[in-house]
Design an enzyme around this catalytic site. Structure first.
Site, PDB file in Angstrom:
ATOM      1  CB  SER A 108      66.784  78.947  38.923  1.00  0.00           C
ATOM      2  OG  SER A 108      67.865  78.931  39.800  1.00  0.00           O
ATOM      3  CD  GLU A 109      68.200  76.715  44.917  1.00  0.00           C
ATOM      4  OE1 GLU A 109      69.153  75.989  45.118  1.00  0.00           O
ATOM      5  OE2 GLU A 109      67.959  77.750  45.572  1.00  0.00           O
ATOM      6  CE1 TYR A 110      58.593  81.324  45.426  1.00  0.00           C
ATOM      7  CE2 TYR A 110      58.530  81.913  43.096  1.00  0.00           C
ATOM      8  CZ  TYR A 110      57.930  81.861  44.338  1.00  0.00           C
ATOM      9  OH  TYR A 110      56.649  82.332  44.478  1.00  0.00           O
ATOM     10  CG  LEU A 162      62.375 107.959  36.806  1.00  0.00           C
ATOM     11  CD1 LEU A 162      61.160 108.362  37.622  1.00  0.00           C
ATOM     12  CD2 LEU A 162      62.717 109.049  35.798  1.00  0.00           C
ATOM     13  CE  LYS A 195      60.178 106.783  41.447  1.00  0.00           C
ATOM     14  NZ  LYS A 195      59.662 105.532  41.999  1.00  0.00           N
ATOM     15  CB  CYS A 255      87.006  79.729  53.844  1.00  0.00           C
ATOM     16  SG  CYS A 255      85.468  79.964  54.733  1.00  0.00           S
TER      17      CYS A 255
HETATM   18  S1  IVH Z   1      58.368 108.757  34.159  1.00  0.00           S
HETATM   19  C1  IVH Z   1      61.952 106.195  33.469  1.00  0.00           C
HETATM   20  N1  IVH Z   1      56.587 109.423  35.910  1.00  0.00           N
HETATM   21  O1  IVH Z   1      59.076 105.138  38.584  1.00  0.00           O
HETATM   22  C2  IVH Z   1      61.101 106.617  32.384  1.00  0.00           C
HETATM   23  N2  IVH Z   1      57.700 107.336  36.227  1.00  0.00           N
HETATM   24  O2  IVH Z   1      62.255 104.224  38.529  1.00  0.00           O
HETATM   25  C3  IVH Z   1      60.107 107.637  32.692  1.00  0.00           C
HETATM   26  N3  IVH Z   1      56.948 106.100  38.179  1.00  0.00           N
HETATM   27  O3  IVH Z   1      59.074 102.146  37.216  1.00  0.00           O
HETATM   28  C4  IVH Z   1      59.233 107.333  33.801  1.00  0.00           C
HETATM   29  N4  IVH Z   1      55.444 107.560  38.870  1.00  0.00           N
HETATM   30  O4  IVH Z   1      56.967 103.380  36.510  1.00  0.00           O
HETATM   31  C5  IVH Z   1      57.480 108.488  35.553  1.00  0.00           C
HETATM   32  N5  IVH Z   1      54.964 110.178  37.368  1.00  0.00           N
HETATM   33  C6  IVH Z   1      55.837 109.243  37.012  1.00  0.00           C
HETATM   34  C7  IVH Z   1      56.021 108.057  37.749  1.00  0.00           C
HETATM   35  C8  IVH Z   1      56.977 107.131  37.317  1.00  0.00           C
HETATM   36  C9  IVH Z   1      56.007 106.382  39.105  1.00  0.00           C
HETATM   37  C10 IVH Z   1      57.779 104.855  38.165  1.00  0.00           C
HETATM   38  C11 IVH Z   1      57.994 104.239  36.816  1.00  0.00           C
HETATM   39  C12 IVH Z   1      59.280 103.487  36.952  1.00  0.00           C
HETATM   40  C13 IVH Z   1      59.906 104.106  38.154  1.00  0.00           C
HETATM   41  C14 IVH Z   1      61.249 104.681  37.764  1.00  0.00           C
END
Ligand code: IVH
Length: 680
Positions: A34-36, A83, A115, A428
């Site tokens: 919030s300060e930022y 996830l 991912k 403290c």
């Molecule tokens: S499926 C959680 N598939 O990972 C709902 N997510 O912590 C289903 N992410 O911010 C997500 N690659 O944007 C899925 N092949 C992939 C992904 C992926 C990156 C990201 C997602 C989310 C983070 C989950």
């Protein structure tokens, strides 16, 4: 006059850029959000008022923060979850087995995708037209970045495949390729601007630009990976959804694979680990998903993540560097935490200069001291930690301080089992300062603008000596601080007044009591709805709450018996702070992961129907009443189960209340399904 304004603008820009650097480079922050935000708001106001001083290089042109007030906020049709993570084959194997067991299947079809290390975004199509693009934000609401989303490569503005769903909230990752990231950083450095620490930050910062033309120049891309609400089209499998996305013109990752066994998953992991550095975008692991959508539905979600997917992360990145100094900080409960200041080093694309040391036992275990060369690790996005001492500079071991760096009182362990060393002085000043910061913070009393800088000034002036003093600060007190002018003063006084009305759950959390986090304070105040009930509760009353064990119950009892706590609360009551918890339905939390027991007969539903409703909303059914039961749904002629529920003081609901719960949730979802509910 004008040179004074120019100076102020320059000063604000420098300050904001310094905080940005701190945040992006070192995963740390010197000021509260919030300060930022207040600094940015003041700069924006000045730049708007004096356009001659506006500049494209100004930090106001790029926004950071989770759900920035600079964008409209958008409610997602369904929560955008994160996830669960694992780094080990063993845990992945356990997860696969658990999923199979829960579905009662011997073998399953999994789909594995890389991912991508980017920023999660949601795209809402109504009748095939892209209407809203939003960031994930806090999961419930994101920032409306539609105009910026329209500039991203690989996002069609119209779905050309007929018939298209009437409503479709598609989700995926906005990312920047490694090459484009390097070019962008080189360009920024050339014009004297700080580059982004990593491609993820670059994607996130670029997507949140206020000027979409700047976003368009950033060469962002998009991979589709999941979806939220959909109406007017159904898929049987996740792979069908991906194929449909491809038909519609979305970009898909080349590297996805259908697997039927752990062995196949592991060999795909090996392939991707070898391929990782060759990919043109950053990938930090694999996502393993159950391919069949009906099975996904059956597995459901926890409040945080789906049970049908898991992120199997690549091993954490490590590097060696010199530990320059060991610092100690005093927390709000007196815990003394050491941390390491490192010779800056790049780890997984991020410059690291701090690492956590947890506690003094950890320092002993690591046999680490100032000047040593250490191996540091950055696992995911957490604060880097020291894995081991690689080369010792000094033979002597680090000696924990005997006295508090703030008040010089003794530092001691409460008992031998405890690892934490604490400053024993309840008065403290460093503890009190931390308590104040926590009290005003966003998830506690949420007093916007009342951050560390303001608190420090009032402490220095001795204007705040107890928590309740916050509520007696006047217009003159604020205006006399150098950061405050009229509008900001009015805003902060309003924020302080508004905080008096927060529910008891927030207050309980805000008091910064040991062991009382946000969740547990909500659980406690759901049962004890006013402060007197808490003061009068016995240890047994507390242990009737399934989440509270004997130790915590004893601790709570001792806390409420303590005269000092009574005094803190009495002074807050005298200042007009609310001490009750309203009866509200926390929509969506009444089912997810909750255990229901059914007893007696209902008028409107059969047992089978009720069970299906509860399970479809993420809840569980149990046949017997125990402390683990969250709700007992009681119809007519309810028998022994109802008696036992009363005995255990469980939450008993009847048919009408149950109907209200499911309709309120359905209302939210169906209104969300029309189009993300917009809020300013
Ligand atoms: S499926 C959680 N598939 O990972 C709902 N997510 O912590 C289903 N992410 O911010 C997500 N690659 O944007 C899925 N092949 C992939 C992904 C992926 C990156 C990201 C997602 C989310 C983070 C989950």
């Amino acid at each position: 006059m004008r040179s004074g304004i120019k100076n102020r603008i320059d000063c604000l820009r420098k300050e904001i850029i310094r905080h940005n650097d701190f945040y992006y480079d070192k995963n740390d922050s010197e000021v509260s959000d919030s300060e930022y935000d207040n600094l940015v708001k003041e700069l924006e106001r000045l730049e708007r008022k004096y356009p001659a001083f506006a500049s494209l290089n100004s930090p106001t042109q790029k926004v950071s923060g989770v759900v920035s007030s600079s964008f409209e906020s958008v409610k997602h049709s369904l929560p955008m979850l994160s996830l669960d993570n694992t780094y080990s084959c063993e845990e992945t194997s356990k997860w696969c087995e658990r999923v199979k067991k829960n579905l009662n299947e011997d073998s399953l079809e999994f789909i594995i995708e890389p991912k991508i290390d980017g920023v999660n975004a949601s795209l809402t199509y109504v009748n095939g037209i892209l209407i809203v693009g939003a960031t994930r934000g806090d999961g419930e609401r994101g920032e409306n970045v539609t105009e910026n989303i329209r500039t991203v490569k690989g996002i069609p503005h119209k779905i050309g495949v007929f018939p298209h769903p009437d409503f479709f909230e598609l989700r995926g990752e906005v990312y920047i390729s490694k090459l484009d990231f390097k070019d962008l950083n080189d360009e920024m450095l050339k014009i004297g601007r700080q580059g982004f620490a990593n491609p993820r930050n670059a994607a996130s910062g670029s997507l949140r630009q206020k000027n979409p033309q700047i976003t368009a120049m950033r060469k962002l891309r998009f991979f589709a990976h999941s979806f939220g609400g959909i109406r007017g089209r159904q898929f049987k499998k996740h792979s069908d959804f991906l194929r449909y996305c491809q038909e519609c013109g979305f970009q898909l990752q080349d590297d996805f694979k259908i697997c039927y066994s752990l062995e196949e998953i592991m060999s795909f992991m090996d392939v991707m680990l070898n391929k990782r550095d060759l990919l043109c975008y950053e990938v930090d692991g694999l996502v393993i998903k159950v391919n069949d959508l009906e099975s996904q539905k059956k597995l459901g979600n926890t409040s945080k993540s789906p049970r049908w997917a898991i992120a199997y992360k690549f091993p954490a990145k490590q590097a060696t560097t010199r530990l320059n100094k060991i610092c100690v900080q005093v927390g709000r409960t007196g815990v003394i935490t050491p941390s390491a200041i490192l010779e800056p080093v790049m780890l997984a694309g991020v410059k690291i200069s701090h690492a956590t040391l947890h506690n003094f036992d950890e320092i002993k275990r690591l046999k680490v001291n100032e000047g040593d060369i250490v191996l540091v690790e950055r696992a995911g996005d957490v604060i880097p930690k020291i894995v081991k001492t690689v080369k010792k500079e000094k033979k002597v071991l680090f000696k924990p301080p005997r006295n508090c760096p703030s008040c010089n009182s003794e530092i001691a362990k409460e008992n031998e089992e405890e690892v934490a060393h604490r400053c024993v002085n309840p008065d403290c000043p460093a503890q009190f300062r931390r308590r104040l910061i926590h009290f005003a913070s966003r998830n506690a009393m949420n007093i916007q603008g009342f951050g560390e800088a303001v608190i420090d000034q009032f402490l220095k002036k001795k204007k705040i000596q107890i928590l309740a003093d916050i509520y007696y600060l006047t217009y003159n007190d604020f205006i006399s601080l150098n950061l405050f002018k009229e509008k900001k003063t009015i805003n902060i006084l309003e924020a302080i007044a508004a905080s008096k009305k927060r529910p008891l759950s927030r207050l309980l959390f805000a008091l910064g009591i040991r062991h009382i986090g946000e969740k547990i304070s909500e659980i406690i105040t759901k049962r004890f709805r006013n402060i007197d009930a808490l003061f009068n509760a016995s240890v047994e009353d507390f242990t009737k709450i399934p989440e509270i064990g004997k130790t915590l119950a004893l601790f709570l009892k001792r806390f409420f018996e303590n005269g000092a706590a009574r005094h803190v609360i009495d002074t807050l009551i005298a200042a007009g702070v609310n001490m009750t918890e309203p009866e509200t339905y926390k929509i969506g939390r009444e089912f997810e992961d909750r255990v229901y027991v059914l007893t007696g007969e209902l008028e409107t539903y059969t047992r089978k129907q009720v069970s299906e409703i509860i399970i479809s909303l993420g809840g569980k059914i149990s046949s017997s009443v125990s402390r683990k039961t969250d709700y007992v749904l009681a119809g007519t002629n309810a028998g022994l189960k109802l008696e036992k529920a009363k005995e255990l003081d469980l939450r008993i609901i009847h048919e009408e209340e149950f109907k209200k719960l499911i309709t309120s949730r359905q209302n939210v979802e169906s209104s969300g399904l029309m189009i993300g509910v917009r809020e300013k």
